[in-house]
Design a protein around this motif. Structure first.
Motif, PDB file in Angstrom:
ATOM      1  N   UNK A 285      26.927  24.517  55.462  1.00  0.00           N
ATOM      2  CA  UNK A 285      25.373  24.260  55.491  1.00  0.00           C
ATOM      3  C   UNK A 285      24.662  25.482  55.134  1.00  0.00           C
ATOM      4  N   UNK A 286      25.560  26.526  54.770  1.00  0.00           N
ATOM      5  CA  UNK A 286      24.831  27.807  54.573  1.00  0.00           C
ATOM      6  C   UNK A 286      25.428  28.647  53.057  1.00  0.00           C
ATOM      7  N   UNK A 287      24.512  28.797  52.338  1.00  0.00           N
ATOM      8  CA  UNK A 287      25.187  29.313  50.861  1.00  0.00           C
ATOM      9  C   UNK A 287      24.337  30.486  50.343  1.00  0.00           C
ATOM     10  N   UNK A 288      25.233  31.290  49.595  1.00  0.00           N
ATOM     11  CA  UNK A 288      24.499  32.331  49.145  1.00  0.00           C
ATOM     12  C   UNK A 288      24.603  32.697  47.766  1.00  0.00           C
ATOM     13  N   UNK A 289      23.599  33.112  46.767  1.00  0.00           N
ATOM     14  CA  UNK A 289      23.542  33.462  45.488  1.00  0.00           C
ATOM     15  C   UNK A 289      23.062  34.768  45.175  1.00  0.00           C
ATOM     16  N   UNK A 290      23.427  35.443  44.298  1.00  0.00           N
ATOM     17  CA  UNK A 290      22.911  36.846  43.725  1.00  0.00           C
ATOM     18  C   UNK A 290      22.712  36.718  42.253  1.00  0.00           C
ATOM     19  N   UNK A 291      21.746  37.636  41.961  1.00  0.00           N
ATOM     20  CA  UNK A 291      21.550  37.941  40.667  1.00  0.00           C
ATOM     21  C   UNK A 291      20.985  39.328  40.257  1.00  0.00           C
ATOM     22  N   UNK A 292      21.041  39.952  39.101  1.00  0.00           N
ATOM     23  CA  UNK A 292      20.591  41.120  38.825  1.00  0.00           C
ATOM     24  C   UNK A 292      19.157  41.091  38.281  1.00  0.00           C
ATOM     25  N   UNK A 293      18.345  41.422  38.883  1.00  0.00           N
ATOM     26  CA  UNK A 293      16.906  41.583  38.449  1.00  0.00           C
ATOM     27  C   UNK A 293      16.337  42.719  37.810  1.00  0.00           C
TER      28      UNK A 293
ATOM     29  N   UNK B 115      19.920  33.477  40.313  1.00  0.00           N
ATOM     30  CA  UNK B 115      20.137  33.313  41.689  1.00  0.00           C
ATOM     31  C   UNK B 115      20.659  31.938  42.392  1.00  0.00           C
ATOM     32  N   UNK B 116      19.842  30.906  41.813  1.00  0.00           N
ATOM     33  CA  UNK B 116      19.896  29.541  42.348  1.00  0.00           C
ATOM     34  C   UNK B 116      21.324  29.379  42.012  1.00  0.00           C
ATOM     35  N   UNK B 117      21.408  29.306  40.528  1.00  0.00           N
ATOM     36  CA  UNK B 117      22.725  28.710  39.885  1.00  0.00           C
ATOM     37  C   UNK B 117      23.963  29.280  40.613  1.00  0.00           C
ATOM     38  N   UNK B 118      23.961  30.497  41.355  1.00  0.00           N
ATOM     39  CA  UNK B 118      25.139  31.105  41.748  1.00  0.00           C
ATOM     40  C   UNK B 118      25.285  30.560  43.294  1.00  0.00           C
ATOM     41  N   UNK B 119      24.157  29.927  43.486  1.00  0.00           N
ATOM     42  CA  UNK B 119      24.379  29.534  45.478  1.00  0.00           C
ATOM     43  C   UNK B 119      25.738  28.711  45.203  1.00  0.00           C
ATOM     44  N   UNK B 120      26.827  29.280  46.256  1.00  0.00           N
ATOM     45  CA  UNK B 120      27.913  28.948  46.539  1.00  0.00           C
ATOM     46  C   UNK B 120      28.268  28.797  47.837  1.00  0.00           C
ATOM     47  N   UNK B 121      29.570  29.494  48.067  1.00  0.00           N
ATOM     48  CA  UNK B 121      30.117  29.446  49.451  1.00  0.00           C
ATOM     49  C   UNK B 121      29.326  30.642  49.899  1.00  0.00           C
ATOM     50  N   UNK B 122      29.642  30.956  51.081  1.00  0.00           N
ATOM     51  CA  UNK B 122      28.924  31.916  52.003  1.00  0.00           C
ATOM     52  C   UNK B 122      29.586  33.417  51.769  1.00  0.00           C
ATOM     53  N   UNK B 123      28.987  33.744  50.419  1.00  0.00           N
ATOM     54  CA  UNK B 123      29.429  35.017  50.003  1.00  0.00           C
ATOM     55  C   UNK B 123      28.680  36.334  50.721  1.00  0.00           C
TER      56      UNK B 123
END
Lengths: 407, 407
Positions: free
Chosen positions: A17-25, A138-146
């Motif tokens: 129930x917890x996911x993490x996404x990241x991006x280069x801003x 960031x939203x699109x990369x929301x996946x497993x708990x990275x």
């Protein structure tokens, strides 16, 4: 510099129930994943504690407001590094709200379900165009708990990612998991709050929100609120605990086991900040015992841990214990009878009855001071209370880092 | 390092009834005049204020006792550098008493007319043999008011002697003189006391001892008790005011003029300590105004002046004003409305209404920060009280000096 080897666990667990996404801003510089989003499934709960600095940053104000206001429950934590959005006045607040609104549009939720967090330099406007442009990724990369990506993504002057986790075995044999990351290296003296810390659990805690808030407050006192690098309380400190509730039910005595494990995770994350303290070459535990009150024990601990002269002696591995004694003597205590004070350094007795211990030798003191991990134990001889404060030393690198940080 | 040119006056005046003697005791190293004796003629008065550090040094305890006990009046101040005789337990007290007794025998007075003072490393036994051997020379050299010898003699990590004097013209045209010296460079955050400061006047003050004590307390608050190098309050701080009474009578309105001049001398001596602060490259005045109380104004000033992040930014001449703002925000104030806060740097407006001033430019901020002498003016917008605190920056040299001091 940092003390010892990195402690980021290789086996950070998934939290259902917890996911993490990241991006280069590209907020401060390009080519770095400086935007982290954490998503909580619907039905999750969130508890948080924030800085007590009067100049709390715009995102802290908005996160606090959204935490209270979110009727449907909090869903997203949006964290940028490279800019603290603090001391930025009305424009800063507007930018923090806009971040939430823009992300809510992408995610299809109420903007109050989004909590913003920022860390980095104070007083410069948030580069909104670049930040907003990176939100979709960031939203699109929301996946497993990275967790590793999250831990790296929130770093500023940190030299290492910081993470910790525990599995709690319940009385019925089932397990729940707690995991989290933190960041922080300088401007570290959290006051009833913390640097950035994000902890998540799948536990289905059988307690009300108020009891959850109280549990977070309790474990923060003895972890994040017991560390200091440089006595400076940040404008942006925040510690968030996400409870997805997708795992086993935790109730009765298991709640205590859960709180102990949560405290362990928080403490490891807090200690990781000290090990990575700006310019740190020593990891120091100041143990104050036989105090009249917890407040008194903490005050003595912090006075010693803040003392520039103690910290430079630690850096030099110089057993200049007179500086420890002088710091204890100037702590804000009523009627301290110095004859009752005893101090040991990694078990070596240095002060007894207010003066140099009869058994003390310079050689033994120097040997103790040369260790990378040190315990300064101070017995006040006037009560039953105790507290532990963790700190680092004051080195040339601390000055270099902070004299050069903005340039 | 030190800020600006040395300010020791070339024309320090004689004070009738006050003499200075020096000797080489070789306490820490040979070949240095490290023992200073100041003699007050019979009939003089003495006022003193001492450190509030609970671990106050043995000589502080004895000096305080002798100041109270001396029925026939205080006659001699015996000051050694190189060893603080602090944290030395019962042996330290015995050594301080023995110093007084030995000197009293040479001078032919009651041992309670002798006040001992020590400064230097904490926690090592006073080398009594060498100290006692040098006492006769110190006594024999008692001559004119050789302030320069005294100022040099009491130095530890100081790089400069510190002195100041004022002539007060009385309403009847007569004059009295005030002169003094101080020492201090590190472990500087006097608390209701000071580092070592010795001031003498020939004035025949028409006030009781209690009023004299109160006058000293008043001027110390706004001078020695308003400075900080590193937030560490020493175990050995003491400030003594010798009043020989051999000059003109000072009474009525002239007492106020005298107190103003005394305050000037004290402030110059205190500021000289900051200019010579360990590793100092900047001389910084933190002016806090519009506070609800004097205590509040002082608390904000000290919080800013103690902040390692503000101090390293000052060292770097980096206009990282967010650190000043963060320090103000963590000061122990109730209900600070940050929207009312304004901050200027050498007159350049940096913060208005709690955020970056509209008129602020990085170029103007950097120009102001590059100055060697800086005024950080903080307007709290909530009252009428104000206070000024003086401090230095945190440089590599500070770390070097304090990591190497004992070796």
């Amino acid at each position: 510099m940092a003390v010892g080897h990195s402690t980021f666990p290789a086996d950070m667990p998934e939290i259902a129930g917890f996911r993490i996404g990241v991006a280069e801003a590209g907020i401060k510089k390009p080519g770095r994943r400086d935007l982290v989003v954490m998503a909580l499934d619907a039905g999750s709960r969130l508890a948080g504690t924030f800085t007590r600095n009067a100049f709390c940053a715009a995102p802290v104000q908005v996160a606090r407001e959204h935490l209270k206001a979110s009727v449907a429950g909090p869903r997203y934590l949006v964290v940028n590094t490279g800019n603290a959005n603090a001391g930025t006045g009305p424009q800063g607040l507007q930018d923090a709200y806009a971040t939430c609104e823009q992300f809510a549009e992408i995610a299809g939720c109420d903007s109050r379900a989004v909590l913003p967090f920022s860390t980095g330099v104070i007083g410069e406007p948030l580069p909104m165009e670049r930040l907003i442009a990176a939100l979709p990724t960031a939203f699109e990369t929301l996946g497993h708990s990275d967790w590793s990506a999250a831990a790296h993504g929130i770093m500023t002057t940190d030299t290492r990612p910081k993470g910790s986790w525990r599995e709690v075995v319940l009385s019925n044999g089932e397990t729940v998991t707690i995991a989290g990351v933190s960041k922080g290296s300088g401007m570290i003296c959290p006051n009833m709050a913390t640097m950035l810390g994000y902890v998540a659990t799948d536990a289905d805690l059988a307690i009300e929100q108020s009891a959850l808030d109280a549990m977070l407050q309790r474990v923060v006192v003895t972890s994040f609120n017991s560390i200091t690098v440089d006595s400076d309380t940040s404008t942006n400190d925040a510690c968030m605990l996400a409870v997805t509730g997708q795992g086993s039910r935790v109730e009765g005595d298991d709640l205590l086991a859960f709180e102990v494990a949560l405290g362990d995770v928080m403490l490891e994350l807090a200690q990781a900040i000290i090990r990575d303290g700006e310019g740190a070459t020593k990891f120091v535990t100041v143990e104050v015992s036989e105090a009249r009150s917890l407040e008194e024990a903490r005050a003595v601990g912090f006075t010693v841990a803040h003392s520039p002269l103690v910290k430079t002696a630690l850096y030099a591995s110089d057993a200049n214990w007179g500086r420890i004694l002088a710091a204890v003597g100037r702590a804000p205590l009523e009627d301290l009878d110095v004859d009752g004070v005893a101090i040991t350094l990694n078990g070596i007795s240095i002060v007894e009855q207010g003066g140099r211990a009869a058994s003390y030798t310079e050689a033994a003191g120097s040997k103790a001071m040369a260790e990378e991990e040190l315990v300064i134990a101070i017995h006040l001889g006037r009560g039953q209370q105790k507290a532990r404060i963790w700190t680092s030393d004051l080195s040339h690198d601390y000055v270099t880092i902070n004299a050069d940080y903005r340039s």
